[in-house]
Design an enzyme around this catalytic site. Sequence first.
Site, PDB file in Angstrom:
ATOM      1  CG  HIS A  59     -72.816  65.345  51.110  1.00  0.00           C
ATOM      2  ND1 HIS A  59     -72.406  65.180  52.404  1.00  0.00           N
ATOM      3  CD2 HIS A  59     -72.171  64.410  50.369  1.00  0.00           C
ATOM      4  CE1 HIS A  59     -71.531  64.177  52.453  1.00  0.00           C
ATOM      5  NE2 HIS A  59     -71.364  63.694  51.240  1.00  0.00           N
ATOM      6  CD  GLU A 111     -72.729  61.733  42.977  1.00  0.00           C
ATOM      7  OE1 GLU A 111     -73.738  62.130  42.372  1.00  0.00           O
ATOM      8  OE2 GLU A 111     -72.635  60.633  43.502  1.00  0.00           O
TER       9      GLU A 111
END
Lengths: 365, 365
Positions: free
Chosen positions: A251, A306
């Site tokens: 990320h 996710e």
Amino acid sequence: MNESERAYAPGLKGVLAGETALARVDGENGRLHYRGYPIGELVERGSYAQVAELLWTGEWNADASLSCAPLPAEVIDALRVLPSSTHAMDALRTALSVWGAVEGTLWPPTVEQARALTAVAPSALAAFARIRDGLEPVEPDAGLGLAEGFLYQLRGERPDPAAARALDAYFVVGAEHGFNASTFAARVIISTHSDIASAVVGAIGALKGPWHGGAPAEVVDQLHEMGDIDQAEAWIRGTLERGERLMGFGHRVYRAYDPRAAALRRVAESQAHAADWLQKAVAVEEIALRVLEEFKPDYPIKTNVEYYAAAVLQGVGLPPNLFPATFALARHAGWTAHCLEQAEVDVLIRPDVRYVGPSERPLPA
Amino acid sequence: MNESERAYAPGLKGVLAGETALARVDGENGRLHYRGYPIGELVERGSYAQVAELLWTGEWNADASLSCAPLPAEVIDALRVLPSSTHAMDALRTALSVWGAVEGTLWPPTVEQARALTAVAPSALAAFARIRDGLEPVEPDAGLGLAEGFLYQLRGERPDPAAARALDAYFVVGAEHGFNASTFAARVIISTHSDIASAVVGAIGALKGPWHGGAPAEVVDQLHEMGDIDQAEAWIRGTLERGERLMGFGHRVYRAYDPRAAALRRVAESQAHAADWLQKAVAVEEIALRVLEEFKPDYPIKTNVEYYAAAVLQGVGLPPNLFPATFALARHAGWTAHCLEQAEVDVLIRPDVRYVGPSERPLPA
């Protein structure tokens, strides 16, 4: 001020483009707060209705409730016009554009507008999904919460309480995350004194990009592709050796374990029907983190939101082609709260740009 | 890097958020170039088709042509769904959202996509205007240029050549203007690897805001309100004494006379039917500039593009409620060219934000 003296910041990385009292994202330490409340506590003890009201008003209201709103006839009619192959994000973007046209929402944005928009979006996405499948839309049930009411409108029957709870937790986790690209697009749009529907329509367009809204469905594909757990390590090594990305890891902001992934993992673990799939996801995560550390020892890559978002959405029984648009539904609370915050600041967002084109020249004869 | 060490730039004023080879906006000296060519020459000797191709490809093509494209049936059907009271910008935003859904445009943006989107937008706005008036849309005529073809589709008859030429000049002037809010919104959206239709739909939403797309129709209202020319000075003084804004004067970037206003004034002067209205506009401008200098001697406020844009659009016979959306049509060349440029740079636009909310606290029991 001369151009050469000014900060040049392509992508605006590291530029503080504004202030917010909504989310605190602490990527170094893997922490996320909404108005000071830790995301873990909010997932465990709060609801999306409470979180949305908190973001809009700044107050914690234990009695907050939020249900899906009925769609204006024009929105349903417009959804019927779209081809059944339409990308769900394009359908949601169009539905809310029609909603804005019908409602005629105007500056300044209000909490009532934010609530109305957030409440109508799940109805629009559910209606799209049914219409493309040749079914009739289902009227919302005002007695159900937003996430539960979305599942109800998708299927025409009440979801089991554990699934409703899991999706509500997913909505809490996805509600808000600072100045990401879609939220920033919404703020740029509303900063011109445009309306809240225009801002959210723009935000949906930004979230559609895989660099932002990502590809949670690809996490599911990837877990299918790698076959059995004993083949996972070879598959992961092959992927990284080919220089490809492992979906669900890494990320831009989080260096530590993404607190949203941690919260969703706990939610996924409580979902009985997701058991087999989840067991595999947990086992694969362990292998992936070990291999990633070996491949990139200097650059910590951890599980992102996710990965377990895919687990929850899969567990709840949503079709993967609705995953990104379902993320958009959750983010409505944040987008609209940012519109309210931007209207308070009330400054036009208009950066400068460095010109790098040709010098003055005459038009060819 | 610590938060306190980073540049804090609300509104991003003075921050160079990227590079562009499209427009050079020199506000100090009142100059504007597209890829090095002065706006005055482009208006006088160029066409919108040439300017659009120049922006997209970087090349000057004397033979460039661009006509309005036929609308997919779904776009017309969606426009029929909208209430006749719909804001024209909401209608255009919705029509292009449907177009994107039907076409399924994907990253990366291409010149072909840019051309298709720019060619379909005038057809969509004209179809909306006819449908709301109870008329049937008119099929585009591939033999007409974009501005002329827009007027043809609005009215069902070929416009006179002087009007077509004047509107084409307006389109040239409105085609591109650096990192304004709508263009920046488009770049933020496409930077996530979303698609060109999503980017333009977001841009339309931003341009809808009166702080950006402005209110050219209000220039017309204002000229009506002030009555005869001999009452203009008293009206202007009254407006400024009440602390209200004079529409059509002042710009965030231009300190000198806006070169677009100068070019459009020349175009307006060549429009025979706009004669009376234009005569008044020219006389009022002179009075307004004199009074503004008296009121704000230290801060130069000059005529902006809207003032003479209103004169041209009024002269061409467009209804004022279509002025902002007509500006959007013109800006399509720039928006889509910026999408192509952003895709070349290929960096996610994601600023940081300073958190100013509550410190960590536990959820109320």
